[in-house]
Design an enzyme around this catalytic site. Structure first.
Site, PDB file in Angstrom:
ATOM      1  NE  ARG A 136      -3.548   0.051   2.404  1.00  9.68           N
ATOM      2  CZ  ARG A 136      -4.076  -0.645   3.404  1.00  9.68           C
ATOM      3  NH1 ARG A 136      -3.811  -0.325   4.646  1.00  9.68           N
ATOM      4  NH2 ARG A 136      -4.861  -1.664   3.147  1.00  9.68           N
ATOM      5  CE1 TYR A 137       0.165   4.211   4.268  1.00  5.84           C
ATOM      6  CE2 TYR A 137       0.432   1.969   5.068  1.00  5.84           C
ATOM      7  CZ  TYR A 137      -0.236   3.176   5.102  1.00  5.84           C
ATOM      8  OH  TYR A 137      -1.297   3.340   5.939  1.00  5.84           O
ATOM      9  NE  ARG A 140       5.094   2.318   6.281  1.00  2.91           N
ATOM     10  CZ  ARG A 140       4.742   3.481   5.738  1.00  2.91           C
ATOM     11  NH1 ARG A 140       5.355   3.933   4.654  1.00  2.91           N
ATOM     12  NH2 ARG A 140       3.761   4.182   6.253  1.00  2.91           N
ATOM     13  CB  CYS A 149      -4.650 -15.949  15.410  1.00  2.00           C
ATOM     14  SG  CYS A 149      -4.035 -14.467  14.615  1.00  2.00           S
ATOM     15  CB  CYS A 153      -9.295 -10.534  18.327  1.00  2.00           C
ATOM     16  SG  CYS A 153      -7.683 -10.788  19.074  1.00  2.00           S
ATOM     17  CB  CYS A 156      -9.918 -10.555  13.595  1.00  2.00           C
ATOM     18  SG  CYS A 156      -8.539 -10.828  12.479  1.00  2.00           S
ATOM     19  NE  ARG A 158      -4.344  -8.071   7.354  1.00  2.00           N
ATOM     20  CZ  ARG A 158      -3.477  -7.526   8.213  1.00  2.00           C
ATOM     21  NH1 ARG A 158      -3.016  -8.220   9.248  1.00  2.00           N
ATOM     22  NH2 ARG A 158      -3.052  -6.306   8.030  1.00  2.00           N
ATOM     23  CG  ASP A 318      -9.708  -1.652  10.676  1.00  2.00           C
ATOM     24  OD1 ASP A 318      -9.554  -0.414  10.689  1.00  2.00           O
ATOM     25  OD2 ASP A 318      -8.770  -2.469  10.659  1.00  2.00           O
ATOM     26  CG  ASP A 355      -5.765   1.155   8.467  1.00  2.00           C
ATOM     27  OD1 ASP A 355      -5.533   1.782   7.406  1.00  2.00           O
ATOM     28  OD2 ASP A 355      -5.087   0.186   8.843  1.00  2.00           O
ATOM     29  CE  LYS A 362      -1.372   1.180  10.150  1.00  2.00           C
ATOM     30  NZ  LYS A 362      -0.918   0.436   8.952  1.00  2.00           N
TER      31      LYS A 362
HETATM   32  C1  LIG Z   1      -0.169  -0.503   8.846  1.00  2.00           C
HETATM   33  C2  LIG Z   1       0.394  -0.924   7.587  1.00  2.00           C
HETATM   34  C3  LIG Z   1       1.765  -0.764   7.324  1.00  2.00           C
HETATM   35  C4  LIG Z   1       2.727  -0.154   8.317  1.00  2.00           C
HETATM   36  O1  LIG Z   1       2.422   1.205   8.562  1.00  2.00           O
HETATM   37  P1  LIG Z   1       3.334   2.090   9.535  1.00  2.00           P
HETATM   38  O2  LIG Z   1       2.561   3.364   9.682  1.00  2.00           O
HETATM   39  O3  LIG Z   1       4.648   2.247   8.899  1.00  2.00           O
HETATM   40  O4  LIG Z   1       3.433   1.325  10.833  1.00  2.00           O
HETATM   41  C5  LIG Z   1       2.237  -1.163   6.095  1.00  2.00           C
HETATM   42  N1  LIG Z   1       1.425  -1.703   5.167  1.00  2.00           N
HETATM   43  C6  LIG Z   1       0.104  -1.856   5.377  1.00  2.00           C
HETATM   44  C7  LIG Z   1      -0.737  -2.442   4.307  1.00  2.00           C
HETATM   45  C8  LIG Z   1      -0.464  -1.487   6.602  1.00  2.00           C
HETATM   46  O5  LIG Z   1      -1.765  -1.662   6.826  1.00  2.00           O
END
Ligand SMILES: *Cc1c(COP(=O)(O)O)cnc(C)c1O
Length: 393
Positions: A136-137, A140, A149, A153, A156, A158, A318, A355, A362
């Site tokens: 997504r980002y 990362r 798990c 929970c 959850c 997921r 969520d 989120d 986020k």
């Molecule tokens: C939460 C999340 C992250 C990590 O986000 P940070 O703000 O860096 O902790 C990375 N990828 C996805 C898809 C996420 O939901």
């Protein structure tokens, strides 16, 4: 021993005893509900896994179920399966409003579905280039290592994938595709290993993932997201710590919900992880009637710092299917954080996050302390609600 020194030791002991004790002591609990087991069994994470509470019948031995809790089992719907480790169950009291009980024992409310809710509220499946990666980002990725798990929970995020009591189909094949994807995307410098819970994997499988990620040069850091220290602290063994510390910089995000979880066992697990050099952060979901007040969250966050865990994020629940009874509105969250601001150490205050649906990511939300901007003059509010003028540079 001088008086001064023995005084010091009795203080240390008091600090240890000060931890929130389990609502029933572990010993009493396993003797009563697992009469054929020993203390060694109880301390063995594999025994805990094997003896997870997964049926209405076993749950009824431990708790007097309410109608709402019973009814949900009679529906035979394909919802998230029940799963509670004996250890985590020992933290639950017979009180219907027990916070941990509300988190893990299903209720009929979870069959009520609001129009804004969906199976995949974060739109993860649309940002998934290979089956165990969510990208997504820009820099990362989320690495979904397993569907399993130890404790399910009820809120959850997921739940659509968790609880099939298995890993991804032939995990190594899927994982290898993920390594290839990361390898071929030089912009990825941070890999967040999550799931399911990665610490449900064996030491060998976990090391397979970590060592393969470490081989990729542009991966600067690895993170593991887990609830294990809260639900199965026995899993944190010296062997596990020895593996983890080979792959630094390795961070961990631990899922905590309520101060009841901060037991002696959990404290020991976090100490072992911290001693292995792993920076520990925590993630908490704001849950209605469970932790949605400043007193409970403040106690949780301060308690986490005492066991060397730095509160990282708190999420508004969520929009997952059947989670309406858990969700607080954003304003409630903002007000709780406003109450905490300035009252407890800044280190104890995480970011409050929405989120956003459809993979929008986020979004940090907080009270607006800037009341007015007038040329070079800013009107601002401090933590006590006092208004002041700030001369802007
Ligand atoms: C939460 C999340 C992250 C990590 O986000 P940070 O703000 O860096 O902790 C990375 N990828 C996805 C898809 C996420 O939901």
């Amino acid at each position: 021993m001088s008086d001064k020194i023995s005084g010091f030791f009795s203080e240390v002991n008091e600090v240890l005893e000060d931890k929130e004790p389990p609502s029933r002591s572990s010993q009493e609990f396993y003797k009563k509900f697992f009469p054929n087991s020993t203390l060694n069994d109880w301390l063995d994470w594999k025994w805990q896994t094997k003896n997870r509470i997964t049926t209405k019948e076993k749950l009824e031995e431990i708790l007097t179920l309410t109608d709402s809790e019973k009814q949900v089992f009679d529906l035979h719907k394909k919802n998230l399966p029940l799963a509670i480790t004996p250890y985590y169950a020992s933290l639950i009291s017979n009180d219907v409003n027990d916070p941990i009980r509300k988190c893990v024992v299903p209720r009929i409310d979870e069959t009520v579905i609001a129009p804004e809710e969906s199976e995949d509220p974060l739109g993860e499946d649309h940002q998934s280039p290979v089956s165990c990666i969510v990208h997504r980002y820009p820099d990362r990725v989320l690495f979904l290592s397993t569907k399993r798990c130890q404790v399910n929970c009820r809120y959850c995020t997921r739940s659509r994938i968790v609880g099939e009591h298995q890993c991804f189909k032939s995990d190594t094949t899927e994982w290898n595709k993920a390594f290839e994807y990361i390898q071929s995307h030089k912009e990825i410098r941070d890999v967040l290993v999550s799931g399911g819970d990665p610490l449900t994997l064996s030491d060998n499988k976990l090391e397979y993932i970590l060592s393969n990620l470490r081989k990729i040069e542009h991966v600067e850091m690895i993170r593991i997201g887990t609830k294990i220290p809260a639900v199965l602290p026995q899993r944190v063994t010296p062997e596990l710590c020895n593996i983890l510390k080979k792959y630094h910089p390795l961070f961990m995000s631990l899922h905590f919900t309520h101060p009841v979880e901060l037991t002696t066992e959990t404290s020991k697990a976090c100490t072992m992880l911290a001693d292995a050099g792993i920076p520990l952060g925590s993630q908490t979901v704001l849950l209605k009637g469970i932790n949605d007040n400043a007193e409970t969250l403040g106690k949780l966050f301060k308690g986490l710092l005492k066991i060397r865990v730095r509160p990282y994020y708190t999420y508004i629940a969520d929009l997952i299917v059947g989670s309406g009874h858990f969700r607080t509105n954003v304003e409630t969250g903002i007000n709780i954080f406003k109450e905490l601001q300035g009252k407890i150490s800044g280190y104890a205050i995480p970011k409050l996050i929405v989120d956003a649906p459809k993979g929008m990511g986020k979004i940090p939300v907080q009270y607006n302390y800037i009341k007015e901007i007038n040329g070079k003059s800013l009107t601002m509010e401090n933590y006590e609600g006092k208004i002041m003028e700030y001369r802007n540079g």
